[in-house]
Scaffold this motif. Structure first.
Motif, PDB file in Angstrom:
ATOM      1  N   THR A  36       0.823  -1.208   0.000  1.00  0.00           N
ATOM      2  CA  THR A  36       0.000   0.000   0.000  1.00  0.00           C
ATOM      3  C   THR A  36       0.856   1.257   0.000  1.00  0.00           C
ATOM      4  OG1 THR A  36      -1.788   1.134   1.138  1.00  0.00           O
ATOM      5  CG2 THR A  36      -0.182   0.035   2.513  1.00  0.00           C
ATOM      6  N   HIS A  37       0.254   2.338  -0.469  1.00  0.00           N
ATOM      7  CA  HIS A  37       0.913   3.644  -0.452  1.00  0.00           C
ATOM      8  C   HIS A  37       0.609   4.350   0.852  1.00  0.00           C
ATOM      9  CE1 HIS A  37       2.429   3.976  -4.529  1.00  0.00           C
ATOM     10  NE2 HIS A  37       1.334   3.370  -4.931  1.00  0.00           N
ATOM     11  N   GLY A  38       1.358   5.387   1.132  1.00  0.00           N
ATOM     12  CA  GLY A  38       1.060   6.231   2.275  1.00  0.00           C
ATOM     13  C   GLY A  38       1.700   5.743   3.556  1.00  0.00           C
ATOM     14  N   GLN A  39       1.258   6.379   4.607  1.00  0.00           N
ATOM     15  CA  GLN A  39       1.798   6.089   5.925  1.00  0.00           C
ATOM     16  C   GLN A  39       1.208   4.792   6.455  1.00  0.00           C
ATOM     17  OE1 GLN A  39       1.122   9.406   8.376  1.00  0.00           O
ATOM     18  NE2 GLN A  39       2.697   8.885   9.856  1.00  0.00           N
ATOM     19  N   GLY A  40       1.998   4.030   7.112  1.00  0.00           N
ATOM     20  CA  GLY A  40       1.539   2.763   7.673  1.00  0.00           C
ATOM     21  C   GLY A  40       0.798   2.953   8.973  1.00  0.00           C
ATOM     22  N   PRO A  41       0.404   1.860   9.575  1.00  0.00           N
ATOM     23  CA  PRO A  41      -0.290   1.926  10.870  1.00  0.00           C
ATOM     24  C   PRO A  41       0.567   2.654  11.908  1.00  0.00           C
ATOM     25  CG  PRO A  41      -0.344  -0.294   9.982  1.00  0.00           C
ATOM     26  CD  PRO A  41       0.562   0.487   9.109  1.00  0.00           C
ATOM     27  N   GLN A  42      -0.090   3.478  12.727  1.00  0.00           N
ATOM     28  CA  GLN A  42       0.627   4.292  13.699  1.00  0.00           C
ATOM     29  C   GLN A  42       0.759   3.644  15.064  1.00  0.00           C
ATOM     30  OE1 GLN A  42       2.114   7.228  12.741  1.00  0.00           O
ATOM     31  NE2 GLN A  42       1.543   6.293  10.807  1.00  0.00           N
ATOM     32  N   GLY A  43       0.016   2.589  15.301  1.00  0.00           N
ATOM     33  CA  GLY A  43       0.102   1.948  16.611  1.00  0.00           C
ATOM     34  C   GLY A  43      -0.734   0.690  16.643  1.00  0.00           C
ATOM     35  N   GLN A  44      -0.836   0.114  17.829  1.00  0.00           N
ATOM     36  CA  GLN A  44      -1.581  -1.125  18.001  1.00  0.00           C
ATOM     37  C   GLN A  44      -3.065  -0.946  17.712  1.00  0.00           C
ATOM     38  OE1 GLN A  44       1.159  -3.052  17.807  1.00  0.00           O
ATOM     39  NE2 GLN A  44      -0.110  -4.454  18.990  1.00  0.00           N
ATOM     40  N   TRP A  45      -3.621   0.237  18.004  1.00  0.00           N
ATOM     41  CA  TRP A  45      -5.046   0.455  17.765  1.00  0.00           C
ATOM     42  C   TRP A  45      -5.390   0.350  16.285  1.00  0.00           C
ATOM     43  CZ3 TRP A  45      -8.650  -0.154  21.105  1.00  0.00           C
ATOM     44  CH2 TRP A  45      -8.396   0.059  22.445  1.00  0.00           C
ATOM     45  N   ASP A  46      -4.491   0.762  15.421  1.00  0.00           N
ATOM     46  CA  ASP A  46      -4.743   0.638  13.981  1.00  0.00           C
ATOM     47  C   ASP A  46      -4.889  -0.828  13.573  1.00  0.00           C
ATOM     48  OD1 ASP A  46      -4.660   3.352  13.742  1.00  0.00           O
ATOM     49  OD2 ASP A  46      -2.607   3.424  12.955  1.00  0.00           O
ATOM     50  N   TYR A  47      -4.044  -1.672  14.114  1.00  0.00           N
ATOM     51  CA  TYR A  47      -4.145  -3.102  13.818  1.00  0.00           C
ATOM     52  C   TYR A  47      -5.429  -3.700  14.397  1.00  0.00           C
ATOM     53  CZ  TYR A  47       0.672  -3.078  12.183  1.00  0.00           C
ATOM     54  OH  TYR A  47       1.812  -2.827  11.478  1.00  0.00           O
ATOM     55  N   ILE A  48      -5.791  -3.295  15.604  1.00  0.00           N
ATOM     56  CA  ILE A  48      -7.016  -3.811  16.234  1.00  0.00           C
ATOM     57  C   ILE A  48      -8.239  -3.402  15.422  1.00  0.00           C
ATOM     58  CG2 ILE A  48      -8.492  -3.602  18.267  1.00  0.00           C
ATOM     59  CD1 ILE A  48      -5.872  -3.352  19.922  1.00  0.00           C
ATOM     60  N   ILE A  49      -8.296  -2.144  15.008  1.00  0.00           N
ATOM     61  CA  ILE A  49      -9.424  -1.661  14.206  1.00  0.00           C
ATOM     62  C   ILE A  49      -9.492  -2.403  12.877  1.00  0.00           C
ATOM     63  CG2 ILE A  49     -10.291   0.347  12.944  1.00  0.00           C
ATOM     64  CD1 ILE A  49      -9.159   2.056  15.290  1.00  0.00           C
ATOM     65  N   THR A  50      -8.356  -2.568  12.234  1.00  0.00           N
ATOM     66  CA  THR A  50      -8.327  -3.247  10.939  1.00  0.00           C
ATOM     67  C   THR A  50      -8.772  -4.690  11.057  1.00  0.00           C
ATOM     68  OG1 THR A  50      -6.529  -1.814  10.211  1.00  0.00           O
ATOM     69  CG2 THR A  50      -6.861  -3.857   8.984  1.00  0.00           C
TER      70      THR A  50
END
Length: 91
Positions: A36-50
């Motif tokens: 993917t383009h752009g900035q990656g996940p910023q923390g654990q919450w991004d992974y949990i939401i995804t």
């Protein structure tokens, strides 16, 4: 011939957009590099939401396919039968 040229152009654009550029590859975590383009996940919450969204989509897809294959509409109290047999004088 014109359709072939347009489809070729569209598929080439899709292929280019499908992979990350070199700068984005460096900024992504190892698991998401070249995806993917752009900035990656910023923390654990991004992974949990995804992953929560992935689970919800998977369950919804499973249930929709299951209910399309076997809808179980045979019961006399099913809403379909109530609508079909309740008020024939209106038809």
């Amino acid at each position: 011939m014109k359709k072939v040229a347009i489809l070729t152009f569209v598929f080439v654009l899709m292929e280019v957009a499908a992979f990350a550029c070199e700068v984005c590859k460096k900024n992504q975590p190892e698991i998401l590099q070249d995806v993917t383009h752009g900035q990656g996940p910023q923390g654990q919450w991004d992974y949990i939401i995804t992953w929560t969204a992935v689970v919800i989509v998977a369950v919804t897809l499973f249930l929709s396919i299951k209910l399309l294959i076997r809808p179980k509409e045979a019961g006399p109290d099913h809403i379909k039968n109530i609508v079909l047999h309740s008020n024939k004088s209106c038809l």
